[in-house]
Design a protein around this motif. Structure first.
Motif, short mmCIF file in Angstrom:
data_model
loop_
_atom_site.label_atom_id
_atom_site.label_comp_id
_atom_site.label_asym_id
_atom_site.label_seq_id
_atom_site.Cartn_x
_atom_site.Cartn_y
_atom_site.Cartn_z
N VAL A 69 7.56 7.65 -16.20
CA VAL A 69 6.19 8.17 -16.36
C VAL A 69 5.47 7.43 -17.49
CG1 VAL A 69 4.82 10.19 -17.03
CG2 VAL A 69 6.73 10.44 -15.42
N LEU A 70 6.18 7.22 -18.60
CA LEU A 70 5.59 6.47 -19.72
C LEU A 70 5.21 5.06 -19.29
CD1 LEU A 70 5.00 6.11 -22.77
CD2 LEU A 70 7.40 5.48 -23.05
N LEU A 103 5.54 20.10 -19.64
CA LEU A 103 4.73 19.62 -20.76
C LEU A 103 5.30 18.34 -21.36
CD1 LEU A 103 3.76 22.95 -22.60
CD2 LEU A 103 2.31 21.48 -21.17
N VAL A 104 6.62 18.22 -21.37
CA VAL A 104 7.24 16.98 -21.86
C VAL A 104 6.84 15.81 -20.97
CG1 VAL A 104 9.42 15.78 -22.17
CG2 VAL A 104 9.15 18.10 -23.02
N VAL A 105 6.80 16.03 -19.64
CA VAL A 105 6.38 14.96 -18.71
C VAL A 105 4.94 14.55 -18.99
CG1 VAL A 105 5.93 14.41 -16.30
CG2 VAL A 105 8.00 15.65 -16.92
N CYS A 144 2.70 11.51 -12.18
CA CYS A 144 3.02 12.61 -13.09
C CYS A 144 3.08 13.94 -12.33
CB CYS A 144 1.95 12.68 -14.19
SG CYS A 144 2.40 13.71 -15.60
N ALA A 145 2.16 14.15 -11.39
CA ALA A 145 2.20 15.38 -10.58
C ALA A 145 3.46 15.43 -9.73
CB ALA A 145 0.95 15.44 -9.70
N THR A 146 3.84 14.29 -9.15
CA THR A 146 5.07 14.23 -8.37
C THR A 146 6.29 14.56 -9.24
OG1 THR A 146 4.09 12.53 -6.95
CG2 THR A 146 6.48 12.77 -6.88
N ALA A 147 6.30 14.02 -10.47
CA ALA A 147 7.40 14.29 -11.39
C ALA A 147 7.47 15.77 -11.73
CB ALA A 147 7.24 13.46 -12.65
#
Length: 367
Positions: free
Chosen positions: A89-90, A133-135, A105-108
């Protein structure tokens, strides 16, 4: 954007270390019922990190798919605390546009909720919220990194443009210095040679003018070269301005050009930039008269208006040495100087004969 080999090597090293730690973690929880496919899926949650900078979105999808499949097997814990997902993600947030990052990010987040529900039957919703929230925190961190890189790139481009502009300015300064002083030296050397045997006093005066002009040219060239020296510790000589116009006129007179100076309006100091611009325009114009006008007289008019400063340099020559072109390099350089300070420069033949240069610069209101 090309990826540096060193960065690829670090990604491969990171992927190898995380894969080894992940497989060792799964082995420690192996009670003899873990299928080989479990080890494969666990490895795929971190191993693709080796390609994260070459194909960030594909890498993220492979890692998320492996994590979802691993959780479907009903294991009781994440194989590596989801570190592979966070790295992906980063990376996407740093290298790809915001809509793409939002989709990843939504998929994660969806995969994370699914994994918690499958692997932890007695999960707490607060744990899921914290994990999501960490994602999103990884997204924010990647976005900040991308903005910092873009800002650094803009600053580098701005510095490169400033360096290029400075090189152009110094080149123009060199042209002005060399063109003016060498014209004076050439003319006076010719005069001295012509009258050496018939008029010794005039020859001495011409040679003296050559010496003075050459010394001034060397001093100005040394000042410009000092600007280019990184290790310069001394004080630089001040830039010439209209305060030095009298010396410029005297040099022109010494070269055989009668020059008249007229000043109107309330005389005041101009800002350093426009002041240098006006001086260089006067210098270039008088040099052109010496080179192209033939037998002639020149006039320099300075008008200090309320909002505008005007400089006029005119001559009544017939262009015996060839007329100067309004599009010549020197006049084009003068126009560029004027435009730099919001001014306008016009140049061309005069209706009654001769040539004229008019510079208009905006100035602050007097008082």
């Amino acid at each position: 954007m090309p990826v540096e080999p060193k960065a690829i090597h670090l990604d491969v090293l990171l992927a190898v270390v995380l894969t080894w730690l992940t497989l060792d973690t799964v082995r420690n929880y192996d009670d003899g019922t873990v299928a080989p496919v479990t080890y494969l899926l666990a490895a795929l949650t971190v191993a693709p990190i080796a390609l994260r900078q070459r194909a960030p979105v594909t890498t993220a999808l492979v890692v998320l798919g492996a994590l979802a499949a691993y959780s479907e097997l009903g294991r009781m814990a994440f194989p590596n605390a989801g570190v592979g997902m966070l790295v992906c993600v980063l990376t996407v947030a740093t290298l790809r546009p915001r809509p793409v990052t939002a989709a990843v990010c939504a998929t994660a987040a969806v995969v994370l909720v699914f994994a918690y529900m499958r692997m932890t039957p007695d999960f707490a919703w607060s744990e899921i919220v914290q994990a999501v929230l960490v994602v999103f925190g990884a997204w924010v961190l990647g976005e900040g990194t991308k903005r910092w890189a873009e800002r650094a790139e803009r600053l580098a481009e701005r510095a490169a443009r400033a360096a290029a502009d400075e090189r152009v300015r110094i080149a123009r300064e060199l042209h002005d210095v060399v063109a003016h002083h060498m014209s004076v030296i050439s003319l006076q050397a010719g005069v001295a040679r012509y009258v050496l045997d018939t008029d010794l006093a005039t020859a001495r005066q011409a040679i003296g003018t050559v010496g003075e002009a050459s010394r001034e040219a060397l001093a100005e060239l040394r000042r410009l070269l000092d600007v280019l020296r990184v290790d310069h510790d001394g004080e630089l000589a001040p830039q010439p301005g209209l305060a030095s116009l009298g010396e410029l006129v005297e040099r022109a007179r010494g070269a055989g050009l009668p020059v008249e100076v007229a000043v109107t309006g309330e005389v005041r100091d101009l800002p350093s930039g426009p002041d240098l611009c006006a001086y260089r325009v006067a210098q270039e114009s008088l040099t052109n008269v010496l080179k192209h006008a033939g037998p002639a007289t020149a006039r320099v008019d300075l008008d200090y208006g309320e909002h505008t400063f005007t400089l006029k340099v005119t001559d009544d020559g017939a262009g015996a040495a060839g007329p100067v072109s309004p599009t010549s390099h020197g006049i084009r350089g003068m126009r560029e100087r004027a435009a730099l300070y919001g001014g306008v420069l016009t140049a061309g033949p005069r209706p009654g004969g001769g040539f004229g240069v008019v510079l208009r610069l905006p100035v602050e209101e007097a008082g």
